[in-house]
Motif scaffolding. Structure first.
Motif, PDB file in Angstrom:
ATOM      1  N   UNK A 145     113.776  18.559  40.464  1.00  0.00           N
ATOM      2  CA  UNK A 145     115.092  18.551  40.320  1.00  0.00           C
ATOM      3  C   UNK A 145     115.789  19.275  41.386  1.00  0.00           C
ATOM      4  N   UNK A 146     115.354  20.442  42.040  1.00  0.00           N
ATOM      5  CA  UNK A 146     115.790  20.872  43.042  1.00  0.00           C
ATOM      6  C   UNK A 146     115.798  19.952  44.399  1.00  0.00           C
ATOM      7  N   UNK A 147     114.774  19.268  44.578  1.00  0.00           N
ATOM      8  CA  UNK A 147     114.602  18.430  45.474  1.00  0.00           C
ATOM      9  C   UNK A 147     115.622  17.384  45.519  1.00  0.00           C
ATOM     10  N   UNK A 148     115.779  16.873  44.337  1.00  0.00           N
ATOM     11  CA  UNK A 148     116.752  15.763  44.259  1.00  0.00           C
ATOM     12  C   UNK A 148     118.211  16.253  44.580  1.00  0.00           C
ATOM     13  N   UNK A 167     118.193   6.626  51.890  1.00  0.00           N
ATOM     14  CA  UNK A 167     118.010   6.380  50.409  1.00  0.00           C
ATOM     15  C   UNK A 167     116.998   7.295  49.959  1.00  0.00           C
ATOM     16  N   UNK A 168     117.086   7.583  48.394  1.00  0.00           N
ATOM     17  CA  UNK A 168     115.960   7.761  47.921  1.00  0.00           C
ATOM     18  C   UNK A 168     115.937   7.529  46.449  1.00  0.00           C
ATOM     19  N   UNK A 169     114.685   7.347  45.812  1.00  0.00           N
ATOM     20  CA  UNK A 169     114.334   6.784  44.474  1.00  0.00           C
ATOM     21  C   UNK A 169     113.580   7.935  43.742  1.00  0.00           C
ATOM     22  N   UNK A 170     113.707   8.145  42.240  1.00  0.00           N
ATOM     23  CA  UNK A 170     112.999   8.724  41.534  1.00  0.00           C
ATOM     24  C   UNK A 170     112.118   7.954  40.431  1.00  0.00           C
ATOM     25  N   UNK A 171     110.835   8.027  40.337  1.00  0.00           N
ATOM     26  CA  UNK A 171     110.101   7.222  39.569  1.00  0.00           C
ATOM     27  C   UNK A 171     109.072   8.059  38.962  1.00  0.00           C
ATOM     28  N   UNK A 172     109.200   8.609  37.661  1.00  0.00           N
ATOM     29  CA  UNK A 172     108.191   9.400  37.175  1.00  0.00           C
ATOM     30  C   UNK A 172     107.950  10.785  37.905  1.00  0.00           C
ATOM     31  N   UNK A 173     106.720  10.900  38.383  1.00  0.00           N
ATOM     32  CA  UNK A 173     106.261  12.064  39.112  1.00  0.00           C
ATOM     33  C   UNK A 173     106.539  11.830  40.698  1.00  0.00           C
ATOM     34  N   UNK A 174     106.952  10.582  41.098  1.00  0.00           N
ATOM     35  CA  UNK A 174     107.286  10.152  42.427  1.00  0.00           C
ATOM     36  C   UNK A 174     108.613  10.181  42.964  1.00  0.00           C
ATOM     37  N   UNK A 175     108.737  10.887  44.162  1.00  0.00           N
ATOM     38  CA  UNK A 175     110.145  10.758  44.875  1.00  0.00           C
ATOM     39  C   UNK A 175     109.949   9.811  46.149  1.00  0.00           C
ATOM     40  N   UNK A 185     109.293   4.951  55.503  1.00  0.00           N
ATOM     41  CA  UNK A 185     109.713   5.883  54.268  1.00  0.00           C
ATOM     42  C   UNK A 185     108.413   6.887  53.797  1.00  0.00           C
ATOM     43  N   UNK A 186     108.826   7.677  52.691  1.00  0.00           N
ATOM     44  CA  UNK A 186     107.898   8.423  52.408  1.00  0.00           C
ATOM     45  C   UNK A 186     107.814   8.584  50.792  1.00  0.00           C
ATOM     46  N   UNK A 187     106.374   8.683  50.187  1.00  0.00           N
ATOM     47  CA  UNK A 187     106.390   8.642  49.001  1.00  0.00           C
ATOM     48  C   UNK A 187     105.714  10.150  48.719  1.00  0.00           C
ATOM     49  N   UNK A 188     106.550  11.014  47.878  1.00  0.00           N
ATOM     50  CA  UNK A 188     106.064  12.195  47.562  1.00  0.00           C
ATOM     51  C   UNK A 188     105.671  12.171  45.874  1.00  0.00           C
ATOM     52  N   UNK A 189     104.359  12.406  46.015  1.00  0.00           N
ATOM     53  CA  UNK A 189     103.681  12.518  44.410  1.00  0.00           C
ATOM     54  C   UNK A 189     103.729  14.091  44.163  1.00  0.00           C
ATOM     55  N   UNK A 190     104.184  14.254  42.889  1.00  0.00           N
ATOM     56  CA  UNK A 190     104.350  15.583  42.364  1.00  0.00           C
ATOM     57  C   UNK A 190     103.321  15.837  41.218  1.00  0.00           C
TER      58      UNK A 190
END
Length: 316
Positions: A145-148, A167-175, A185-190
């Protein structure tokens, strides 16, 4: 270094190069970049051209015969002052990536190609660019949430699928995020509040390509909506337009931290101060102005004046 280039590098006043044949500029720009970098204090070459078409032609041509030269592009906004449309995300992302690349000392010849409009436009200060740029690495702990919230403040726009810079997108544990200055682009898995992995992916097919241990996150917009910027805007907007200005949709939106189309044109009210491209350059940099740039500036000034007259009746 040839004798003519030595004269240019050592000149203590402006020089005029006349009679240059068509198509000579890319060779000259590359030679100037190498000559500036090879000096005792190391500098870069800066070429100011008429418009984006001329800029792209130079940016795409120089690497073909001078691959050792790092070529940067600085386009102007693709809209006029007093417009109600925002600059394109790709334009602002490229501008900010270039301004960030100008900060560190270069270890190889560097050529900056700027349009005439970009060279005369006020922009974020070098300090502000450094302040807003941060390194994000795998294993770092940061609540999603802080990163968003940070992405929103930096001007990134939320989308269902990331397709372009900013642009950014939030999908479950991924941003998913497409930062300025990145080719992919980059995919961050939390995993909880920890970035478990960072992978690059192609926005065209959304498929991951390889792993990235870390990346540089810089603003996607030149108009930032952090706490200080919002407070500054509210105060200055009321000073300019009076107490009744609090009812304006623009004032209300930015006060709530919501972005609004055309808000970038109010940048002087958001930032403590703005500077020009030349404040981002060093004293040993060589600046070359193409002759066509002068006419481009005259035409742009006339267009801005006309647009101002047309918008003046609105009061804002």
């Amino acid at each position: 270094m040839s004798e003519p280039l030595q004269r240019v590098v050592r000149a203590d006043k402006p020089l005029t190069l006349a009679g240059a044949p068509t198509g000579f500029l890319p060779w000259l720009a590359a030679d100037l970049a190498r000559a500036a970098h090879g000096g005792s204090k190391g500098g870069r070459a800066v070429v100011i051209v008429a418009d984006e078409a001329a800029m792209r032609a130079l940016v795409e041509t120089v690497p073909l015969f001078a691959p050792e030269v790092d070529v940067l592009a600085l386009p102007g906004w693709d809209c006029l002052p007093y417009d109600r449309a925002s600059p394109a995300l790709r334009v602002m992302a490229e501008r900010l990536a270039t301004l960030s690349a100008l900060q560190p000392k270069q270890d190889k010849p560097q050529l900056l190609v700027a349009t005439a409009s970009a060279a005369t436009q006020r922009m974020l200060t070098p300090f502000r660019v450094r302040q807003l740029t941060r390194r994000v690495a795998e294993g770092e702990r940061i609540p999603r949430e802080a990163l968003v919230e940070q992405l929103n403040a930096l001007g990134y726009q939320r989308a269902d699928i990331v397709a372009e810079h900013g642009e950014y997108a939030v999908r479950g544990s991924l941003i998913d995020v497409f930062p300025a200055g990145q080719e992919l682009a980059l995919r961050l898995d939390f995993f909880g509040d920890e970035i478990d992995s960072v992978r690059r992916f192609d926005p065209a097919d959304q498929r991951s390509t390889d792993k990235a241990d870390a990346f540089t996150l810089m603003p996607a917009s030149e108009a930032l909506l952090d706490v200080d910027s919002i407070k500054r805007f509210r105060s200055r907007y009321r000073e300019q337009f009076g107490a009744t200005a609090t009812q304006d949709p623009l004032y209300q939106a930015l006060s709530e931290g919501r972005r609004m189309a055309g808000m970038e044109h109010w940048l002087p009210l958001l930032e403590e101060r703005l500077e020009t491209l030349f404040d981002h350059l060093g004293e040993n940099d060589l600046v070359l102005r193409d002759a066509a740039a002068d006419q481009a500036l005259t035409s742009r000034r006339e267009a801005v004046d006309d647009y101002y007259q047309n918008q003046a009746v609105t009061g804002r």
